[in-house]
Each structure stands twice: as C-alpha cells, then as structure tokens.
Design an enzyme around this catalytic site. Structure first.
Site, PDB file in Angstrom:
ATOM      1  N   ASP A 482     -12.445 -48.585  29.020  1.00  0.00           N
ATOM      2  CA  ASP A 482     -13.352 -49.217  29.967  1.00  0.00           C
ATOM      3  C   ASP A 482     -14.223 -48.165  30.663  1.00  0.00           C
ATOM      4  OD1 ASP A 482     -12.185 -51.756  29.404  1.00  0.00           O
ATOM      5  OD2 ASP A 482     -10.539 -51.247  30.759  1.00  0.00           O
ATOM      6  N   HIS A 626     -27.646 -48.235  16.889  1.00  0.00           N
ATOM      7  CA  HIS A 626     -26.478 -48.680  17.654  1.00  0.00           C
ATOM      8  C   HIS A 626     -25.649 -47.525  18.203  1.00  0.00           C
ATOM      9  CE1 HIS A 626     -22.790 -51.448  18.003  1.00  0.00           C
ATOM     10  NE2 HIS A 626     -23.736 -52.013  18.731  1.00  0.00           N
ATOM     11  N   LYS A 628     -24.256 -44.572  20.578  1.00  0.00           N
ATOM     12  CA  LYS A 628     -24.187 -44.427  22.036  1.00  0.00           C
ATOM     13  C   LYS A 628     -23.614 -43.045  22.332  1.00  0.00           C
ATOM     14  CE  LYS A 628     -22.734 -49.069  21.205  1.00  0.00           C
ATOM     15  NZ  LYS A 628     -23.923 -49.756  21.429  1.00  0.00           N
ATOM     16  N   ASP A 633     -25.207 -29.808  28.563  1.00  0.00           N
ATOM     17  CA  ASP A 633     -24.615 -28.477  28.590  1.00  0.00           C
ATOM     18  C   ASP A 633     -23.662 -28.406  29.771  1.00  0.00           C
ATOM     19  OD1 ASP A 633     -26.353 -26.529  30.816  1.00  0.00           O
ATOM     20  OD2 ASP A 633     -27.160 -28.478  30.228  1.00  0.00           O
ATOM     21  N   HIS A 664      -6.586 -57.890  41.739  1.00  0.00           N
ATOM     22  CA  HIS A 664      -7.627 -58.435  42.607  1.00  0.00           C
ATOM     23  C   HIS A 664      -8.453 -59.435  41.806  1.00  0.00           C
ATOM     24  CE1 HIS A 664      -6.793 -55.476  45.744  1.00  0.00           C
ATOM     25  NE2 HIS A 664      -6.723 -54.577  44.771  1.00  0.00           N
ATOM     26  N   HIS A 678     -14.399 -55.118  27.861  1.00  0.00           N
ATOM     27  CA  HIS A 678     -13.424 -54.072  27.557  1.00  0.00           C
ATOM     28  C   HIS A 678     -13.987 -53.188  26.456  1.00  0.00           C
ATOM     29  CE1 HIS A 678      -9.715 -51.977  26.705  1.00  0.00           C
ATOM     30  NE2 HIS A 678      -9.759 -52.372  25.445  1.00  0.00           N
ATOM     31  N   GLN A 806     -15.147 -55.275  17.970  1.00  0.00           N
ATOM     32  CA  GLN A 806     -15.974 -56.427  18.328  1.00  0.00           C
ATOM     33  C   GLN A 806     -16.107 -57.414  17.172  1.00  0.00           C
ATOM     34  OE1 GLN A 806     -19.878 -55.219  19.572  1.00  0.00           O
ATOM     35  NE2 GLN A 806     -20.506 -57.265  20.216  1.00  0.00           N
ATOM     36  N   HIS A 942     -15.517 -55.251  23.345  1.00  0.00           N
ATOM     37  CA  HIS A 942     -16.663 -54.519  22.789  1.00  0.00           C
ATOM     38  C   HIS A 942     -16.217 -53.210  22.148  1.00  0.00           C
ATOM     39  CE1 HIS A 942     -20.720 -52.467  23.047  1.00  0.00           C
ATOM     40  NE2 HIS A 942     -21.052 -53.646  22.572  1.00  0.00           N
ATOM     41  N   LYS A 944     -14.606 -50.337  19.615  1.00  0.00           N
ATOM     42  CA  LYS A 944     -14.754 -50.000  18.198  1.00  0.00           C
ATOM     43  C   LYS A 944     -13.827 -48.824  17.895  1.00  0.00           C
ATOM     44  CE  LYS A 944     -19.141 -51.375  19.610  1.00  0.00           C
ATOM     45  NZ  LYS A 944     -19.020 -52.792  19.350  1.00  0.00           N
ATOM     46  N   ASP A 949      -0.418 -44.763  13.699  1.00  0.00           N
ATOM     47  CA  ASP A 949       0.872 -44.062  13.821  1.00  0.00           C
ATOM     48  C   ASP A 949       0.976 -43.209  15.077  1.00  0.00           C
ATOM     49  OD1 ASP A 949       1.556 -45.210  11.421  1.00  0.00           O
ATOM     50  OD2 ASP A 949       1.174 -43.417  10.222  1.00  0.00           O
ATOM     51  N   GLU A1005      -2.575 -52.271  30.069  1.00  0.00           N
ATOM     52  CA  GLU A1005      -3.708 -53.022  30.613  1.00  0.00           C
ATOM     53  C   GLU A1005      -3.729 -54.449  30.077  1.00  0.00           C
ATOM     54  OE1 GLU A1005      -8.587 -53.178  30.242  1.00  0.00           O
ATOM     55  OE2 GLU A1005      -7.527 -51.363  29.673  1.00  0.00           O
TER      56      GLU A1005
END
Length: 1091
Positions: A482, A626, A628, A633, A664, A678, A806, A942, A944, A949, A1005
């Site tokens: 996340d 796609h 990201k 530096d 919450h 997520h 996803q 979301h 990937k 193991d 989580e």
C-alpha cells in the site's frame, strides 16, 4: 495477410540452464509467530497428512557441458530457538529424491556448417528470440549446441488431458497462399494429416546416421506390420484409452514410446527436387552430398495429442527453392530496371495455434539462410509442432507453406533434423523442391535441472536466463504494501538472526527521496497527478503536493523529467478540455508545469511506421505506457551520489492513497463508503537501480526524438543528464554494493515488457538483437523478460506460490472453448501443471491467488463481463488439470482441487459510525445508494506481484494477462529479487528473511490475524484454514446484517466442486449491491481490450 486465427502473439522464449542436483532439505522445525495485536481464529481441525509412499525420482540429465557448479551446500543447521515465541512442531514431508543423482555430461558436436547466406538485406524487424542462453554480460561466442543423445522420456499419463487424444491434422487448417491461416483446434477428436504420400517426391528416406535413435522403450512392432509406403515414424502399439473428459479428450496410459522408424532406408543422390543455388558453398559439401528428406505421417495415421511441458531446442537453418510470392512486383521490376524482386521469407513456430518463435525476415531471397536457435518454453497439449513459412509484405504477409513435426516423435528425446518438404493447403509441395532445413529436440521439465532446487545458491547462479538485463548482486530492497501503513496497525514479525520485519511507508519514502535529491528526479507513470499529497500523517508537510515539491526541486537546479502516458481521450485544444476516459490527469499535470523548469513529456503509445493504419489505431487507442518508476540520486557518503529507484504497481495518483486504516472506519464520499486500493511497491538500492535508470533513458530518447518540422532544428537536447560527466554521481561500475557475506544483501534483476517502438537503443541488426535476448513480432523487436521471469519462477517453485494481481487471464490455447482468443501467456497453465506434478509425486504444494472482486469499471459493462468470462475460463482450465492429476494417483476422494489452488478477493464492511441514524437512510436504488445502505465495498486489488517459497519475489507494473506479458501492448517494468542467505538451497529449510516477513505482513493485513499454520503455506492445514476464513469473511460481506469486518480476505465467490468444475455460487450469482454476473458473460467487445 497476417490477420489469421493464430493471432500470432510474440513467442515466449526461454534458454535452458542447468543446475546440479543437491540433497533434499531434511525435516526442519519452523519458527513460531509473534502473537502481535491479533487474536487467532478458533483453531482449525486437525488435518492429517496422507501417508505417501515416495516414488523414485525420474531420471534427468544435464543439457550443457559446463559441468557441476561446485558450490558447497551447507548441511542442515542444528535445531535452534525459533525467532518468535511458540515453536511449531511442523516438518515438511521428505523429498522424493532421497539420494543425489549422478549426472552424465555429453560433449556435443558442432552443428553442421551452413552455406554462406546470399547477399540479402536483413530487416531488423524480423528477429525473434534465437536461443541466447546467457546474458549479454556473460555471452559465450558461438551458437548454442543442441544435445544429440538423451535418455528415454516417458510420455505423460492420462491426467494431463492428453496423453492420448487422437488427433489428425486437417488439410483445411492451411488456407493456401492467401495468408489466412486458420486456427488449429487440438481439442478435436481426429483430423487427417496434411501430408500426402511422399512417394512422388522421393523413393527412399532415412534419418541422419549421426542422430540415430536409442533403443525404443518397448520392442518395436515387427517389420511386416509396417506398411511399405509411406514410411511411418512410430513403433509399438498405440496407447490404450479408457476415459473421456467433458471436452472430448481421451485419457489413457501409453504403453510404449514413439520412435522414428522406417520400412526402408536409402540415400539421396542430388535429386532434382532439392536443387539449390548454393552448390559451391562449404555447406553444400556437408549436406547436399548426404541430403535427406524427412517424410511425415500418412494422411490416414491418427496423431496423438500429448503434453509438451519443458523446452524445445529448435534450429531453423535454411529454406531452399521457395516460390516467388511477389510476382506482380517482379513484373514491375523487370519492366524498369530488370532487378530481381522476390519473396521476403520468415518462419513462425506454432504449437496449438500459439506462436512461440519467429525468425527474422530476409529480403529478396528464395534460398534464405537463418541459422537461428530457439530455446522455447512450452506447456501445450498438441499433436504437432508447426513451422509456418511466410512471405512478409508491406501490409500483412502471405502463407508460403508449412512443415509439421508430430509431437509423439519428439517424446523419445532424440533430435529430429533434416530437410522437410514445405506443403501448401492441399498437402502438396508449394513448389517443386521447396524444403526447410530444421532440427528440433524436446527436453521435458523433469530433465531441466535448473528448476529442481528453487533459487540457486552460490556465485554461479546467474538468475533468470534469456533476459535483457542481467542479475545484479549486492543490492538492497525495501518492500512496501500500500501507499502508506499507519504505525501500529500491523504486528511485529520476527525474522532470523534476531531481525524484525519493518513495515515500510512507500509514499513517505518517495517524498523524502525526492526532497533529498540533488541532481536528478526522473518519473514514469501511467498517471502522475500534481495534486496528490504523499505525506498525510505529518502536519509539517502534509499540505505539500507532488507538484509543489517537484517545482521546488527544479528551482534548486535538480533535473526533473516526467514521462507520462498520453491518454488519447484527454485533450486540451483551444480552451476545450476533456478529462479522458481513464481520468489520468495527464493534460492537467502538463499544464501545471508548463511555465516551470520541470519537463513533462506526454508519451502516446504508438505502433511503428511499418505497421498498418489499423494496427497503429489499435495500439494508440487500446494500449498504454504502464510503467511506474521514480528514480533519484541519493547520498552515497564521501560527497558522492548514487542512484535509487522505486517501482511497482503504485501510480502517483489520488486513488492509490485510499487505504484501510486498521481499527478505524473509513471516511465516506457522498455518504458512501470509500473504496480502498491495495497495492505492492518496492525500492531498489544498488546496481539494479541503474538498470531502471537505463529503461527511463531508453524510453525518453525514443519519446523525445524530433519528428517532422522539429528535425530542422540546428541543435537537439534530449534533457537527459550524462552521469559520466558528473563526477560526484557514481556510475554502474562504481555503484556501492553490499557484501555477499551480509545476510541482508539482495540479488536483483530487472525485467520488462516493451518493444522497439517505445525505446531507443535496440540493435537494428536482428542477429545482434538475438545476442541481447530480444524477440520479434511483426515489424518490431521485443523485450518480454517479465513473462520469462514468471515462467522460470513458477517452474522452480518447490512448495507454494502466492500471487496478488489485478488480472489473471492466460493459457487460452488450453481452454475448453475460445482457444484462439490469443491470451497465450503460459502463467496459469504452468501453475496448474506444477500442482499436478507435485500431486503425482505425492508432495504438497499450494497456490494462493488474490484478484479484485471485479476489474475496475462497471461490473455490468460489456468489457468487464468479458474479462470476468475469460477469468472464469482460466480458473476452469486450472482446476480441471488438478482434478485429473488427483484421479491418476487415486486421491480424488481424499482431496479436492481446492486443497491445492484457491482464488481470493478483498472487501470491507463498516458498522455505522456514532451519530449515524439508526435506520438506514433512504437512498436511490443504485449501486452507490445500496453501498451506502449496506456499508459494503470492494477493496480494489491493484497489485502485480508474486512470492515463491518465501525466497523469491517479483514486483512490478505487469498484470497477468496478454496486455502486460506480450511486450507489444502495454509497456511494463518489474524486478525479481531474493536474499542469497535466505533460500531453501542455502539453508536446507524454510527461509525466514525479508520475503517471508513481507508475505506474513500481507496476510496479517488481509486476514486480521496470524495463525501458526501460516508459516507452512504449502500444508493442507494452512490451505484449508485460509479458505475457511475466506469463506466466513465472504458470508459476512454478503450478509443482510451489517457488521464490522476484521478480516478482508474473501473467498472468491464461485463454487468449485470436487471434480474441478467452476460455477456460480448458489444464491449469489451476481455481485452484491452492484450487480454483474460473477463468472462473466460472453458479450461482444473487442478481444484485445479484454485479454
């Protein structure tokens, strides 16, 4: 035209590496868990392991002459105190390999010398992966030598759909010279072979003496039983068949191996049908004087559909006497300059309708010489391997002819080599004397020792072979779940050596990295929004937006470059503005930085100039950039700077910041619970970060290249900093590395899905492209190493696989229907076959796959329903494969397919806040209104990533579908990493390093609890426990009664019966509140949009 039903996606290549056998790990105690703030669910019922009898290991051999890797494997460590409280008395079942297996290494003769190719132009867009088995940095000169002699390989038994489908190839599968190459459906019962009798071509045929087969596994049939004409390559009876599945496949157990055998042998003495223009070359001396024409099966012979699961080592050497497919152009050329214009041939290698390999194009040649090697991973049920010879045209291509090699002839392990006639649709030679010289050899997965030990230990392990970037040693990895993890919301996890797992805060770390940059900040994204706030729990900086931070750094003299996908549906023209369908804010971000020194380059996804207008429109409208990444530096000490990179699934976008705050209630948007996202991300320090920088530079150089009138500029500055000219910034060769003796060190490798239309720097010579492990589609070079990495990791898995993604769609060639849809990536079938192989070996294995409840968008929309339909087909194929394996070993009553494979999604439900009206507020009967009433929403997955193991992790931007894996669609980047001190091969027991801590943190989580069995995710106790919790969570999510959910992992709402059939969940065929069929619908929508 090339618009055939093969859908010809780029091939999936893999180079064969070998790894020495080591003794299996002994039983080892597993550590307990810190109890943390999570109470446990009620303890699961005891689930005893079956008392398996261990089968002897299958024989395997080394396909390389490199010898053993003499890395000393340490013995099992003595029992020690567990890293956390509460030791568990668990031990893994012993491996079926009880003793080391002795390898025999064979020296392989060099391939026969080939004729000097004619002076033809090699077109750079014609290359495919040709089997380079080393990285560029470790490249050995000379071609890869195929092994000549291998031991017998038993065919697969009935549960793999296959071993005995009877299949005959229909001559209608090839549509002549029009180029419309119809899809071949291997699921049909029988099809006649396209090959005619070979008697009219040559009276006597034989195998090369240098490749005679070894003795058959069973005695050959008497020669009298073999027809004198035409020759057949089979000995022994056909396998018995005893069962049918719902797809019409016939199951049975073969009782003999297929062998090359002919009724007569003879020698050809330069038959006229094989006349060649290369009669004076050296190759002619070695081949023409002993030229053999390989015959094929009789049209009346039924061909068995068998499982090819392993690697194909293929050489495509040359073709001779091809027809001239450009007769019109030849006539025009004769009229004007008497120049010769003829075919531009190339060869595609296909199995079950899926293209797995492709040579480069040679222009203007009827006698092309390729001499290209392919090492290709296969996981296909097929009757034949097809070599499809085509003529490349300006628009599309024309079919010249086809060579087909029966799969049953490959099962013995021999190398099949020789000249094969190239046949047209009617089964006749496309031209007198037209032949293709090839060799092909199959190595089953059991004999590929690189997959036998998970991640290899020691300095000789080179990572994933056949990739653009090599394995980089001595790095550091920080793993994130996340965008932000609030303090105290996840438990303390103890690792080995007294270490604790640290829950990173991704966006906070990115904010600090940008703020501390001194030289460069390079960002790539599907979307980058200048208004996003990266820090939300620190009032001193929480109001600072990304745009403000980047402008501030550029004013300090830092080079700030943004490379953002240009959404074609978002525009700002003469004051008219559109946000775009995907709402990526690309135009808004560009306008924000317009009058600053921050340079924003909106980069459309474009096809090459050689592609057709329709192809260019498809690529530009449907596919995206796609990747990201954030590259900066950072301080390296001693007034020096180094490169640090972030990559993964997180876009710098507002919705990525929506997260669950444990304990919450979420705020609401217009009175409706806010949908949380997520995701998975990571930070790379060390040499591999420079490969991420290289990717940015290659993409920027391509996107910033001037076109049209811009070429008239006297000077051109690409804005990229040249690090070699900045003395305080360390280059790759000087990058700081962590010592191999440090137990916290990482080995990291960068992977991509990208093509030469999106990067600058790919070689123009196809032979050089081969050396750099690039492959080829139509008119384009491709780096598709992400797919290569996934296949390698799955094949090497020994205990379990955990995936969050996803999308999950693939291996469509093995679906019961819609086989030709083109979702040909191997990932789903490789997972299913891994589980099946473990069942047959009486060993435990488990796969956990977490996907969104439905893809982003309207769940009732046509595109979403189609994606859900493909997803259902993928699930069905996997569960059927597992059930067949259970039947084979007689465990179908003791275990169900869900004891090995389960799909999950994420969701949340909130009780009403204090002060909220006790009665449900009236709201419109809309998804939003119902969500408000029921306080129920999906947590959008979301991610990937994949964990294998607890020793290897892949994270990036790539989804598990054809868009992300093919390389010519969406551009993607990923990394694969492991800690060499925390592997099964090194420890001979369960590793408890950072990757273990990462998985346990994710499970904490998702489930809201930690259970002791989670330390053994392959165990049937853990599989059933997690499934039990997921089913309970789904019931709470779907219930009419509103209650606060503590766990968020939901069993995916489909029914999987004991026979592996996947159907709608009784009483819940559609998603609560929002509607839409859970197993999807076959609605009309463009295929490439949904796979």
């Amino acid at each position: 035209m090339d618009n055939n039903n093969y859908h010809s996606p780029p091939p999936y290549q893999y180079s064969t590496y070998n790894y020495p056998h080591v003794p299996p790990p002994p039983n080892q105690q597993n550590p307990g868990l810190s109890s943390g703030p999570y109470p446990g669910h009620p303890p699961p019922g005891s689930v005893p392991y079956p008392q398996y009898s261990h089968y002897p290991p299958p024989p395997f051999y080394n396909t390389s002459g490199s010898g053993h890797l003499n890395y000393p494997y340490p013995g099992p460590p003595p029992p020690s105190a567990p890293p956390t409280s509460g030791p568990l008395e668990y031990s893994y079942p012993p491996s079926s390999h009880s003793t080391p297996i002795t390898h025999q290494f064979h020296g392989y003769p060099p391939p026969p010398p080939m004729p000097t190719p004619p002076q033809s132009t090699l077109q750079s867009y014609g290359s495919f992966h040709h089997g380079s088995s080393h990285y560029l940095q470790h490249q050995n000169s000379g071609p890869l030598q195929p092994p000549d002699n291998q031991p017998n390989v038993p065919p697969r038994v009935s549960g793999e759909y296959s071993s005995n489908y009877h299949y005959q190839d229909s001559s209608s599968s090839v549509s002549g010279t029009t180029g419309n190459y119809d899809h071949i459906n291997d699921g049909s019962m029988t099809r006649p072979s396209v090959y005619p009798s070979i008697d009219d071509l040559i009276e006597n045929v034989h195998l090369s003496d240098s490749h005679k087969p070894s003795a058959p596994a069973s005695p050959p049939a008497p020669s009298a039983s073999l027809p004198s004409s035409p020759p057949k390559y089979h000995s022994g009876p056909l396998p018995m068949t005893n069962k049918y599945n719902g797809m019409g496949a016939i199951y049975g157990h073969p009782n003999s191996f297929s062998r090359w055998e002919t009724s007569s042998t003879g020698q050809m003495e330069h038959p006229s049908v094989l006349a060649s223009s290369h009669s004076t070359t050296h190759a002619e001396t070695s081949h023409a004087q002993n030229m053999q024409l390989m015959a094929a099966s009789s049209p009346k012979v039924s061909l068995k559909v068998l499982l090819l699961h392993g690697n194909l080592d293929i050489w495509v050497y040359e073709a001779r006497n091809l027809p001239n497919m450009d007769m019109f152009h030849k006539t025009i050329g004769d009229m004007f300059n008497n120049s010769k214009i003829t075919s531009d041939p190339y060869v595609s290698i296909t199995v079950t309708g899926a293209t797995i390999g492709r040579t480069y194009v040679i222009s203007n040649s009827e006698n092309p010489v390729w001499t290209q090697n392919f090492n290709l991973p296969v996981a296909h049920y097929a009757a034949e391997v097809h070599f499809v010879v085509k003529d490349n045209d300006v628009v599309g291509s024309q079919l010249i002819g086809t060579v087909m090699v029966p799969v049953e002839h490959l099962y013995g392990g021999e190398k099949i080599e020789g000249f094969f006639p190239i046949l047209n649709a009617s089964g006749k030679p496309c031209k007198a004397g037209a032949v293709l010289y090839i060799s092909i050899q199959y190595t089953p997965i059991e004999h590929l020792s690189i997959y036998h030990h998970g991640i290899g230990a020691g300095p000789d392990y080179l990572g994933v072979p056949g990739t653009y970037f090599p394995l980089r040693r001595g790095g550091m990895i920080t793993l994130y779940q996340d965008a932000h993890v609030p303090d105290g919301c996840l438990p303390i996890l103890k690792l080995e050596n007294g270490m604790q797992y640290v829950h990173g805060k991704c966006w906070r770390d990115i904010f600090e990295a940008i703020r501390q940059a001194r030289r460069l900040i390079y960002i790539t994204g599907w979307s980058v929004w200048h208004k996003v706030r990266l820090v939300r729990d620190d009032n001193s900086v929480s109001s600072t937006t990304l745009g403000d931070l980047l402008r501030s750094k550029s004013q300090e003299g830092v080079r700030v470059l943004l490379l953002v996908w240009d959404d074609p549906t978002s525009r700002s023209i003469l004051g008219y503005k559109t946000d775009g369908v995907m709402q990526t804010h690309d135009e808004e971000t560009r306008r924000f930085f317009k009058h600053s020194s921050v340079q924003v380059l909106l980069c459309p996804r474009v096809a090459g100039k050689r592609h057709s207008w329709m192809k260019q429109r498809e690529v530009g409208v449907i596919y995206t950039h796609h990747q990201k990444t954030v590259i900066v530096d950072a301080d390296a000490g001693n007034n020096r700077r180094r490169i640090t990179a972030f990559l993964g699934g997180l876009d710098l976008l507002q919705k990525e910041g929506n997260m669950i705050s444990r304990g919450h209630a979420l705020g609401s948007v217009t009175g409706c619970p806010r949908e949380a996202w997520h995701d998975l991300h990571c930070k790379i320090d060390g040499p591999a970060a420079y490969d991420v920088l290289t990717n940015f530079e290659e993409r920027w150089m391509k996107a910033a290249k001037p076109y049209g009138i811009k070429k008239l500029k006297v000077s051109y500055d690409d804005a990229l900093l040249r690090l070699e000219r900045i003395p305080d910034v360390l280059g790759l060769s000087d990058a700081p590395c962590v010592s191999d003796d440090d137990p916290q060190s990482w080995h990291v490798q960068v992977f991509r899905s990208i093509d030469s239309n999106s990067v600058s720097g790919f070689p123009k010579d196809p032979k050089e492209a081969t050396m750099r492990n690039l492959v080829c589609g139509k008119n384009v070079l491709i780096d598709m190493s992400i797919h290569t990495a996934y296949v390698k990791a799955i094949r090497a898995a020994q205990h379990f696989i955990y995936i969050e993604n996803q999308y999950f769609i693939g291996s469509s060639y093995n679906w019961s229907t819609n086989k030709d849809v083109g979702a040909n990536n191997l990932i789903p079938i490789e997972i299913a076959l891994k589980i099946a192989s473990k069942i047959r070996a009486h060993e435990r294995f488990a796969a956990y796959i977490v996907i969104p409840m439905w893809p982003e968008g309207n769940p009732t929309g046509a595109a979403t329903q189609r994606i859900l339909f493909w997803q259902h087909k993928t699930m069905q194929m996997m569960y059927e494969t597992i059930y067949q394996a259970l039947m084979e070993v007689g465990l179908e009553n003791a275990y169900s397919p869900q004891d090995y494979l389960n799909f999950y999604c994420l969701g949340n439900r909130e009780a009403f806040d204090e002060g909220y009206p006790s009665e449900r507020q009236s709201a419109a009967n809309t998804p939003q209104g119902l969500g408000q009433k029921n306080r129920r929403f999906m947590i959008y997955v979301h991610s990937k990533g994949m964990i294998v193991d607890d020793e290897y992790v892949i994270l990036g931007s790539a989804n598990i579908n054809q868009r992300s894996m093919e390389g010519t669609r969406d551009t993607e980047i990923a990394m694969g990493a492991y800690q060499p001190h925390h592997t099964w091969a090194r420890k001979q027991s369960s590793p408890y390093g950072q990757i273990y801590g990462y998985r346990m943190s994710l499970w904490a989580e998702h489930l809201g609890v930690l259970d002791d069995c989670f330390t053994r995710p392959d165990s049937v106790e853990c599989v059933r426990r997690v499934r039990q919790m997921g089913e309970a969570n789904w019931k709470q999510y779907a219930s009419d009664e509103i209650s606060e959910m503590r766990g968020h992992l939901l069993k995916y709402p489909v029914e999987v019966d004991r026979y592996g059939k996947v159907s709608s969940l009784s009483g819940c065929e559609t998603f609560p509140d929002v509607g839409g069929n859970i197993i999807g619908s076959f609605l009309a929508v463009q295929e490439n949009l949904t796979i």
